[in-house]
Design a protein around this motif. Sequence first.
Motif, PDB file in Angstrom:
ATOM      1  N   HIS A 120       0.809  -1.225   0.000  1.00 53.43           N
ATOM      2  CA  HIS A 120       0.000   0.000   0.000  1.00 53.43           C
ATOM      3  C   HIS A 120       0.840   1.273   0.000  1.00 53.43           C
ATOM      4  CE1 HIS A 120      -2.981  -2.975   1.021  1.00 53.43           C
ATOM      5  NE2 HIS A 120      -2.378  -3.222   2.170  1.00 53.43           N
ATOM      6  N   THR A 121       2.160   1.135   0.119  1.00 48.98           N
ATOM      7  CA  THR A 121       3.060   2.289   0.124  1.00 48.98           C
ATOM      8  C   THR A 121       4.309   1.934  -0.673  1.00 48.98           C
ATOM      9  OG1 THR A 121       4.319   1.610   2.082  1.00 48.98           O
ATOM     10  CG2 THR A 121       2.288   2.884   2.479  1.00 48.98           C
ATOM     11  N   SER A 122       5.092   2.954  -0.985  1.00 44.83           N
ATOM     12  CA  SER A 122       6.332   2.692  -1.723  1.00 44.83           C
ATOM     13  C   SER A 122       7.289   1.840  -0.900  1.00 44.83           C
ATOM     14  CB  SER A 122       6.989   4.018  -2.125  1.00 44.83           C
ATOM     15  OG  SER A 122       7.242   4.828  -0.991  1.00 44.83           O
ATOM     16  N   ASN A 123       7.333   2.058   0.421  1.00 44.79           N
ATOM     17  CA  ASN A 123       8.209   1.251   1.272  1.00 44.79           C
ATOM     18  C   ASN A 123       7.755  -0.203   1.307  1.00 44.79           C
ATOM     19  OD1 ASN A 123       9.881   3.395   1.914  1.00 44.79           O
ATOM     20  ND2 ASN A 123       8.836   3.880   3.831  1.00 44.79           N
ATOM     21  N   GLN A 124       6.447  -0.414   1.384  1.00 44.89           N
ATOM     22  CA  GLN A 124       5.937  -1.785   1.372  1.00 44.89           C
ATOM     23  C   GLN A 124       6.206  -2.458   0.035  1.00 44.89           C
ATOM     24  OE1 GLN A 124       1.805  -1.697   2.498  1.00 44.89           O
ATOM     25  NE2 GLN A 124       2.239  -1.100   4.608  1.00 44.89           N
ATOM     26  N   ALA A 163       7.978   2.846 -12.393  1.00 44.61           N
ATOM     27  CA  ALA A 163       9.307   3.443 -12.543  1.00 44.61           C
ATOM     28  C   ALA A 163      10.404   2.583 -11.928  1.00 44.61           C
ATOM     29  CB  ALA A 163       9.325   4.831 -11.909  1.00 44.61           C
ATOM     30  N   ALA A 164      10.014   1.637 -11.061  1.00 44.02           N
ATOM     31  CA  ALA A 164      11.010   0.775 -10.423  1.00 44.02           C
ATOM     32  C   ALA A 164      11.720  -0.109 -11.437  1.00 44.02           C
ATOM     33  CB  ALA A 164      10.347  -0.083  -9.347  1.00 44.02           C
ATOM     34  N   GLY A 165      11.084  -0.332 -12.572  1.00 41.73           N
ATOM     35  CA  GLY A 165      11.724  -1.107 -13.630  1.00 41.73           C
ATOM     36  C   GLY A 165      11.928  -2.563 -13.286  1.00 41.73           C
ATOM     37  N   THR A 166      11.150  -3.084 -12.367  1.00 47.91           N
ATOM     38  CA  THR A 166      11.307  -4.469 -11.941  1.00 47.91           C
ATOM     39  C   THR A 166      10.614  -5.426 -12.901  1.00 47.91           C
ATOM     40  OG1 THR A 166      10.845  -6.032 -10.157  1.00 47.91           O
ATOM     41  CG2 THR A 166       9.253  -4.264 -10.472  1.00 47.91           C
ATOM     42  N   ASN A 167      11.128  -6.636 -12.967  1.00 50.03           N
ATOM     43  CA  ASN A 167      10.474  -7.696 -13.733  1.00 50.03           C
ATOM     44  C   ASN A 167       9.468  -8.471 -12.892  1.00 50.03           C
ATOM     45  OD1 ASN A 167      11.849  -7.251 -16.197  1.00 50.03           O
ATOM     46  ND2 ASN A 167      13.641  -8.363 -15.438  1.00 50.03           N
ATOM     47  N   ALA A 168       9.341  -8.095 -11.616  1.00 52.74           N
ATOM     48  CA  ALA A 168       8.395  -8.786 -10.734  1.00 52.74           C
ATOM     49  C   ALA A 168       6.965  -8.597 -11.234  1.00 52.74           C
ATOM     50  CB  ALA A 168       8.524  -8.250  -9.309  1.00 52.74           C
ATOM     51  N   ALA A 169       6.128  -9.570 -10.972  1.00 49.80           N
ATOM     52  CA  ALA A 169       4.729  -9.509 -11.401  1.00 49.80           C
ATOM     53  C   ALA A 169       3.920  -8.711 -10.382  1.00 49.80           C
ATOM     54  CB  ALA A 169       4.165 -10.915 -11.541  1.00 49.80           C
ATOM     55  N   ALA A 187      -0.810   5.163 -16.306  1.00 49.40           N
ATOM     56  CA  ALA A 187       0.155   5.418 -15.238  1.00 49.40           C
ATOM     57  C   ALA A 187       1.272   4.380 -15.211  1.00 49.40           C
ATOM     58  CB  ALA A 187      -0.561   5.438 -13.887  1.00 49.40           C
ATOM     59  N   GLY A 188       1.127   3.299 -15.987  1.00 50.78           N
ATOM     60  CA  GLY A 188       2.207   2.330 -16.090  1.00 50.78           C
ATOM     61  C   GLY A 188       1.866   0.910 -15.728  1.00 50.78           C
ATOM     62  N   ALA A 189       0.627   0.660 -15.300  1.00 54.37           N
ATOM     63  CA  ALA A 189       0.252  -0.711 -14.930  1.00 54.37           C
ATOM     64  C   ALA A 189       0.014  -1.555 -16.179  1.00 54.37           C
ATOM     65  CB  ALA A 189      -1.007  -0.700 -14.067  1.00 54.37           C
ATOM     66  N   THR A 190       0.513  -2.766 -16.148  1.00 58.65           N
ATOM     67  CA  THR A 190       0.281  -3.713 -17.231  1.00 58.65           C
ATOM     68  C   THR A 190      -0.581  -4.886 -16.773  1.00 58.65           C
ATOM     69  OG1 THR A 190       2.332  -4.899 -16.709  1.00 58.65           O
ATOM     70  CG2 THR A 190       2.460  -3.144 -18.360  1.00 58.65           C
ATOM     71  N   ARG A 191      -0.877  -4.923 -15.474  1.00 59.23           N
ATOM     72  CA  ARG A 191      -1.667  -6.002 -14.887  1.00 59.23           C
ATOM     73  C   ARG A 191      -2.615  -5.385 -13.857  1.00 59.23           C
ATOM     74  NH1 ARG A 191       3.838  -7.711 -14.565  1.00 59.23           N
ATOM     75  NH2 ARG A 191       4.321  -9.597 -15.785  1.00 59.23           N
ATOM     76  N   ALA A 192      -3.765  -6.025 -13.640  1.00 55.17           N
ATOM     77  CA  ALA A 192      -4.724  -5.470 -12.684  1.00 55.17           C
ATOM     78  C   ALA A 192      -5.536  -6.583 -12.022  1.00 55.17           C
ATOM     79  CB  ALA A 192      -5.667  -4.481 -13.366  1.00 55.17           C
ATOM     80  N   VAL A 193      -5.932  -6.301 -10.783  1.00 50.74           N
ATOM     81  CA  VAL A 193      -6.865  -7.141 -10.031  1.00 50.74           C
ATOM     82  C   VAL A 193      -8.209  -6.425 -10.001  1.00 50.74           C
ATOM     83  CG1 VAL A 193      -7.318  -8.329  -7.851  1.00 50.74           C
ATOM     84  CG2 VAL A 193      -4.952  -7.820  -8.519  1.00 50.74           C
ATOM     85  N   ALA A 222       6.303  -2.972 -18.766  1.00 48.77           N
ATOM     86  CA  ALA A 222       6.735  -1.675 -19.299  1.00 48.77           C
ATOM     87  C   ALA A 222       6.813  -0.637 -18.201  1.00 48.77           C
ATOM     88  CB  ALA A 222       5.761  -1.209 -20.383  1.00 48.77           C
ATOM     89  N   ALA A 223       7.810   0.207 -18.240  1.00 47.83           N
ATOM     90  CA  ALA A 223       7.934   1.314 -17.285  1.00 47.83           C
ATOM     91  C   ALA A 223       7.235   2.534 -17.830  1.00 47.83           C
ATOM     92  CB  ALA A 223       9.409   1.617 -17.032  1.00 47.83           C
ATOM     93  N   GLN A 224       6.876   3.436 -16.924  1.00 46.83           N
ATOM     94  CA  GLN A 224       6.220   4.687 -17.344  1.00 46.83           C
ATOM     95  C   GLN A 224       7.217   5.568 -18.067  1.00 46.83           C
ATOM     96  OE1 GLN A 224       3.368   5.689 -17.559  1.00 46.83           O
ATOM     97  NE2 GLN A 224       3.391   7.908 -17.612  1.00 46.83           N
TER      98      GLN A 224
END
Length: 224
Positions: A120-124, A163-169, A187-193, A222-224
Amino acid sequence: MPLDAGEHRRERLRRARLYLALEAQPGSKPAEEILREALAGGVDMVQLRDKHASDEELLRAAAVFRGVCHQHGALFWVNDRPDLALDAGADGVHVGQEDMPVAEVRDLVGPDVLIGLSTHTSNQFAAGLASGADQLSVGPVFDTPTKVGRPATGLGLIRHAAAAGTNAAWFAIGGIDTTTVHDVAAAGATRAVVVRAIRDALDPRSAAEELREALERRPVGAAQ
């Protein structure tokens, strides 16, 4: 060399776009009917999420969910309960920030069961990337009755994750429907729940098709 069960599940997860969370008894239509329509429309992961059902009801529903998902080549997840995920033969289990830590879940379910984590946050989100979770949910992006008491993060957290550029799902979650999905994708999302966008739709298959089409306008990861 053929992939083992865990590698095969992770490969399917990497290709996934659209994730439906559904109760054991949705109310609008029988769960099996919604599932078949949603999966035909492009849903490729399904989570059994029901805070009120008994263990017996959850396991009974899980047998239906798992059967329909596997017929369509979709991944089947159970919410919150690693023990029930194992009993139900699920492909994955999803936990929240207040639930059992990912490392403890891994000890319980072993290497082949996928683990999802809410952030729910950038740190999380950063901690989730480092936790060993296979999948991260990011949000809730917009206010939603399925996340009572959880303030909306807005699109900023989606932009951060992209923007994190991660390959994580990672999957955007929270108030996403056939209207808001376009903003989430931009905004950069390629997947959604989603929950209500398909569960409450007059035509769940068409709703799933529309949601997936919006997400597919961006390459996975994809990154933003």
